[in-house]
Structure formats: C-alpha cells, structure tokens
Design an enzyme around this catalytic site. Structure first.
Site, PDB file in Angstrom:
ATOM      1  N   ASN A  34       0.810  -1.217   0.000  1.00 31.71           N
ATOM      2  CA  ASN A  34       0.000   0.000   0.000  1.00 31.71           C
ATOM      3  C   ASN A  34       0.846   1.271   0.000  1.00 31.71           C
ATOM      4  O   ASN A  34       0.324   2.362   0.211  1.00 31.71           O
ATOM      5  CB  ASN A  34      -0.946   0.018   1.206  1.00 31.71           C
ATOM      6  CG  ASN A  34      -1.994  -1.067   1.103  1.00 31.71           C
ATOM      7  OD1 ASN A  34      -2.402  -1.459   0.014  1.00 31.71           O
ATOM      8  ND2 ASN A  34      -2.440  -1.570   2.246  1.00 31.71           N
ATOM      9  N   CYS A  35       2.118   1.141  -0.251  1.00 31.10           N
ATOM     10  CA  CYS A  35       3.042   2.273  -0.261  1.00 31.10           C
ATOM     11  C   CYS A  35       3.006   2.961  -1.624  1.00 31.10           C
ATOM     12  O   CYS A  35       2.791   2.313  -2.652  1.00 31.10           O
ATOM     13  CB  CYS A  35       4.460   1.752   0.031  1.00 31.10           C
ATOM     14  SG  CYS A  35       5.755   3.004  -0.013  1.00 31.10           S
TER      15      CYS A  35
END
Length: 164
Positions: A34-35
């Site tokens: 999710n970066c």
C-alpha cells in the site's frame, strides 16, 4: 557474519536458510503493497526475471512499520503482490526492520551499511545488494528505482561467470 547465516520464514510459513542462496547475487528489499513506492514491485520483478537464470534473486520482506502500509496477513500480502504486480520472486513473512524486535537479518544489513543513512531503515523499499558470498555491498534508498541497480547486478554476475 554474512547473510547466509540467517534463517527466515517464507510467506507460506516455512523456515528457509539463506544459505540456500549461496553463490547468488541478492537484492533484499523491505516492501509494502500500500506504499506509494509499490510500483517498484514491477521493476524488482523485471530484475528478477532478467537475471534469475544467471544466479540472481530479489528477496522481498513485507513490513508494516511505516504508516501501516502493509496491514494484511501473509496470505493477503502474497495475493496483493501477485495480483497487483505480478510478483513471483521469493517473499517472506512480515517482519520488523527497525526497533528492538527488528529481524536479525535486518540488524545485520543495517550494521553493514550504516553511515549517511544512519542505522535505521527510513522507509519501504530500502534495498540491499548482496554478493555471491553473502557480503552486503551496498544500500540503496527507497526512491532508487530498481532499473538504476541493473548495471551493478550485471557486473557482479559477469565477475562470477568469469571466475567459474
């Protein structure tokens, strides 16, 4: 000490000795699906695909220490990596890379490459280049694109091929 002396847990929960990677060039990376840097999974996979038959592997270590960007369990992480980014390089169980409960491998990686980066991992997608003998050669910042490491990997592999 070198990285071959460490044991890690695969994303499927099996113990794996990094001694199994003796003779290979490694790029060890702490990851998070999710970066904002997650598109680097694609470049990491490209490196892995290009050089895997020449003695190279990317090893991915999911970590949730940076703004909760890897909140899922190991199965969810593996699924997200495969579905969203086509990852098939080795992934390992989620670990901590900083703090008192940092995985021993990451304590070693940081110790071998401290300096301008300090001792801590600053963010997801910090990369460590490791030679065929398990020596940590270089640390790359999270924003270093995998393609920028290509030449160094190729040179290590060529050096190994010449010695063989």
């Amino acid at each position: 000490m070198n990285v071959h002396q460490f044991t890690v847990r695969t994303i499927r929960g099996e113990e794996k000795s990094l001694a199994d990677y003796k003779g290979q060039v490694l790029l060890i990376v702490n990851t998070a699906t999710n970066c904002g840097l997650a598109p680097q999974f694609i470049g990491l996979q490209e490196l892995h695909d290009t050089y895997k038959d020449q003695g190279f592997s990317v090893l991915g270590f999911p970590c949730n220490q940076f703004m909760d960007q890897e909140p899922g369990d190991d199965a969810q992480v593996q699924q997200a990596c495969q579905l969203n980014f086509g990852v098939n390089f080795p992934l390992f169980s989620k670990i901590n890379v900083n703090g008192s409960d940092a995985h021993p491998l990451y304590r070693h990686l940081k110790q071998q490459t401290s300096g301008i980066f300090g001792s801590g991992i600053k963010w997801n997608f910090t990369k460590f280049l490791v030679d065929q003998d398990g020596r940590v050669l270089k640390r790359f910042s999270p924003t270093t694109k995998p393609s920028k490491i290509d030449e160094q990997i190729r040179k290590l592999l060529e050096k190994s091929a010449v010695q063989a």
